[in-house]
Design a protein around this motif. Sequence first.
Motif, PDB file in Angstrom:
ATOM      1  N   THR A  29       0.830  -1.206   0.000  1.00 18.97           N
ATOM      2  CA  THR A  29       0.000   0.000   0.000  1.00 18.97           C
ATOM      3  C   THR A  29       0.860   1.249   0.000  1.00 18.97           C
ATOM      4  O   THR A  29       0.597   2.207  -0.732  1.00 18.97           O
ATOM      5  CB  THR A  29      -0.941  -0.004   1.218  1.00 18.97           C
ATOM      6  N   VAL A  30       1.904   1.256   0.838  1.00 17.20           N
ATOM      7  CA  VAL A  30       2.802   2.413   0.882  1.00 17.20           C
ATOM      8  C   VAL A  30       3.458   2.621  -0.472  1.00 17.20           C
ATOM      9  O   VAL A  30       3.463   3.737  -1.023  1.00 17.20           O
ATOM     10  CB  VAL A  30       3.862   2.243   1.985  1.00 17.20           C
ATOM     11  N   GLU A  31       4.004   1.558  -1.041  1.00 19.72           N
ATOM     12  CA  GLU A  31       4.725   1.688  -2.311  1.00 19.72           C
ATOM     13  C   GLU A  31       3.795   2.148  -3.436  1.00 19.72           C
ATOM     14  O   GLU A  31       4.156   3.002  -4.258  1.00 19.72           O
ATOM     15  CB  GLU A  31       5.388   0.356  -2.648  1.00 19.72           C
ATOM     16  N   THR A  32       2.578   1.609  -3.485  1.00 21.22           N
ATOM     17  CA  THR A  32       1.619   1.984  -4.525  1.00 21.22           C
ATOM     18  C   THR A  32       1.197   3.439  -4.392  1.00 21.22           C
ATOM     19  O   THR A  32       1.136   4.189  -5.379  1.00 21.22           O
ATOM     20  CB  THR A  32       0.376   1.079  -4.470  1.00 21.22           C
ATOM     21  N   ALA A  33       0.924   3.857  -3.158  1.00 22.25           N
ATOM     22  CA  ALA A  33       0.491   5.241  -2.933  1.00 22.25           C
ATOM     23  C   ALA A  33       1.601   6.227  -3.268  1.00 22.25           C
ATOM     24  O   ALA A  33       1.353   7.278  -3.881  1.00 22.25           O
ATOM     25  CB  ALA A  33       0.039   5.414  -1.486  1.00 22.25           C
ATOM     26  N   VAL A  34       2.818   5.911  -2.871  1.00 25.35           N
ATOM     27  CA  VAL A  34       3.943   6.805  -3.160  1.00 25.35           C
ATOM     28  C   VAL A  34       4.160   6.917  -4.667  1.00 25.35           C
ATOM     29  O   VAL A  34       4.401   8.013  -5.204  1.00 25.35           O
ATOM     30  CB  VAL A  34       5.220   6.314  -2.451  1.00 25.35           C
ATOM     31  N   ALA A  35       4.049   5.791  -5.377  1.00 29.65           N
ATOM     32  CA  ALA A  35       4.202   5.822  -6.828  1.00 29.65           C
ATOM     33  C   ALA A  35       3.099   6.647  -7.484  1.00 29.65           C
ATOM     34  O   ALA A  35       3.330   7.318  -8.502  1.00 29.65           O
ATOM     35  CB  ALA A  35       4.194   4.406  -7.387  1.00 29.65           C
ATOM     36  N   LYS A  36       1.922   6.634  -6.887  1.00 35.92           N
ATOM     37  CA  LYS A  36       0.762   7.322  -7.472  1.00 35.92           C
ATOM     38  C   LYS A  36       0.774   8.818  -7.195  1.00 35.92           C
ATOM     39  O   LYS A  36       0.541   9.622  -8.093  1.00 35.92           O
ATOM     40  CB  LYS A  36      -0.528   6.690  -6.935  1.00 35.92           C
ATOM     41  N   HIS A  37       1.025   9.212  -5.926  1.00 36.19           N
ATOM     42  CA  HIS A  37       0.962  10.631  -5.620  1.00 36.19           C
ATOM     43  C   HIS A  37       2.051  11.126  -4.666  1.00 36.19           C
ATOM     44  O   HIS A  37       1.877  12.139  -4.003  1.00 36.19           O
ATOM     45  CB  HIS A  37      -0.430  11.044  -5.106  1.00 36.19           C
ATOM     46  N   GLY A  38       3.136  10.382  -4.567  1.00 35.05           N
ATOM     47  CA  GLY A  38       4.312  10.888  -3.882  1.00 35.05           C
ATOM     48  C   GLY A  38       4.320  10.762  -2.376  1.00 35.05           C
ATOM     49  O   GLY A  38       5.336  11.022  -1.728  1.00 35.05           O
ATOM     50  N   VAL A  39       3.199  10.368  -1.786  1.00 30.28           N
ATOM     51  CA  VAL A  39       3.097  10.216  -0.342  1.00 30.28           C
ATOM     52  C   VAL A  39       2.073   9.122  -0.052  1.00 30.28           C
ATOM     53  O   VAL A  39       1.153   8.899  -0.843  1.00 30.28           O
ATOM     54  CB  VAL A  39       2.676  11.550   0.329  1.00 30.28           C
ATOM     55  N   ALA A  40       2.250   8.425   1.058  1.00 30.92           N
ATOM     56  CA  ALA A  40       1.284   7.420   1.502  1.00 30.92           C
ATOM     57  C   ALA A  40       0.713   7.865   2.832  1.00 30.92           C
ATOM     58  O   ALA A  40       1.468   8.229   3.743  1.00 30.92           O
ATOM     59  CB  ALA A  40       1.945   6.053   1.642  1.00 30.92           C
ATOM     60  N   ARG A  41      -0.594   7.858   2.938  1.00 37.86           N
ATOM     61  CA  ARG A  41      -1.269   8.271   4.167  1.00 37.86           C
ATOM     62  C   ARG A  41      -2.078   7.091   4.682  1.00 37.86           C
ATOM     63  O   ARG A  41      -3.097   6.730   4.100  1.00 37.86           O
ATOM     64  CB  ARG A  41      -2.145   9.485   3.903  1.00 37.86           C
ATOM     65  N   LEU A  42      -1.609   6.506   5.790  1.00 41.33           N
ATOM     66  CA  LEU A  42      -2.247   5.332   6.367  1.00 41.33           C
ATOM     67  C   LEU A  42      -2.721   5.631   7.777  1.00 41.33           C
ATOM     68  O   LEU A  42      -2.042   6.341   8.525  1.00 41.33           O
ATOM     69  CB  LEU A  42      -1.271   4.146   6.406  1.00 41.33           C
ATOM     70  N   ALA A  43      -3.871   5.080   8.142  1.00 42.55           N
ATOM     71  CA  ALA A  43      -4.372   5.158   9.511  1.00 42.55           C
ATOM     72  C   ALA A  43      -4.387   3.746  10.088  1.00 42.55           C
ATOM     73  O   ALA A  43      -4.930   2.826   9.467  1.00 42.55           O
ATOM     74  CB  ALA A  43      -5.772   5.772   9.549  1.00 42.55           C
ATOM     75  N   ILE A  44      -3.782   3.585  11.257  1.00 39.44           N
ATOM     76  CA  ILE A  44      -3.647   2.261  11.858  1.00 39.44           C
ATOM     77  C   ILE A  44      -4.383   2.195  13.191  1.00 39.44           C
ATOM     78  O   ILE A  44      -4.722   3.210  13.788  1.00 39.44           O
ATOM     79  CB  ILE A  44      -2.167   1.877  12.050  1.00 39.44           C
ATOM     80  N   SER A  45      -4.614   0.962  13.629  1.00 38.41           N
ATOM     81  CA  SER A  45      -5.358   0.716  14.864  1.00 38.41           C
ATOM     82  C   SER A  45      -4.450   0.155  15.945  1.00 38.41           C
ATOM     83  O   SER A  45      -3.303  -0.230  15.691  1.00 38.41           O
ATOM     84  CB  SER A  45      -6.504  -0.266  14.593  1.00 38.41           C
TER      85      SER A  45
END
Length: 267
Positions: A29-45
């Motif tokens: 998810t991080v790698e895909t998001a960074v490739a798509k828009h330069g940053v990955a924004r994740l919310a964890i529990s």
Amino acid sequence: MARLIKVTYQVWPTAAEMALASARKFAETVETAVAKHGVARLAISGGSTPQATFKLLADPAGPFAKTIPWDKLQLFWVDERCVGPDSPESNYGVARDLLLSKVPIPAENVFRMEGELDPEVAASRYESTLRNVLKLEGAETPAFDSVTLGMGPDGHTASLFPNTEGLNELGRLVIANHVPQKDVWRVSLTWPVINHAAEVVFEVEGPSKTDVLAEVLTGPRDPDRLPSQLIRPANGKLLFLLDEAAAAKLPPAEEAGNGYRVGTLEI
């Protein structure tokens, strides 16, 4: 009547294998998001289930710690207990000790809920943080790349517990939610915010979750009693990572190779 969405569930033989699948999903998810828009924004529990995943992600000898672009990750929390960050009950504190202190994520990319504050103040401050960091305007809702959730034996998720006031909140991003059955306050993202994520991933393990998971996914719709049923992402991407024990009462899943089985449901 709520619209139907497709749920995908992966069934892994053991909780340890499920945790590895969760770590792979996090990294992808991080790698895909960074490739798509330069940053990955994740919310964890918080809770006990993600702890094995945190350890795998942080393992210096493993495949994740050195390959994830940590400097491009912005990390947020789904919910928090009303305790200080050094309390063993703190969702942030557990993640810090098991993961964040061991990987090169910049401190300014970590956005914790301030559980030590008055609950309403903590909720208001976190909503302001989301609006500022994500540059939200007006009634705009955060669009996380992924939200990871757990599920309690009572069907709660995030800190949205059965028959609590927080289930009725539609306008705010973050709430202070009183939980009478535990006589505690919690701070939590609201369910409309969770449903606005690009993808929502539940991680559920163990025999204590078998019955409630089957109820949530195959039983009558009763979200006041089973708040996990409120989670229906707007774009329909909903994934459950399960071990065999948790999945025991779900419809049979099919072999998918790589040691796991996969099933789908419409809910």
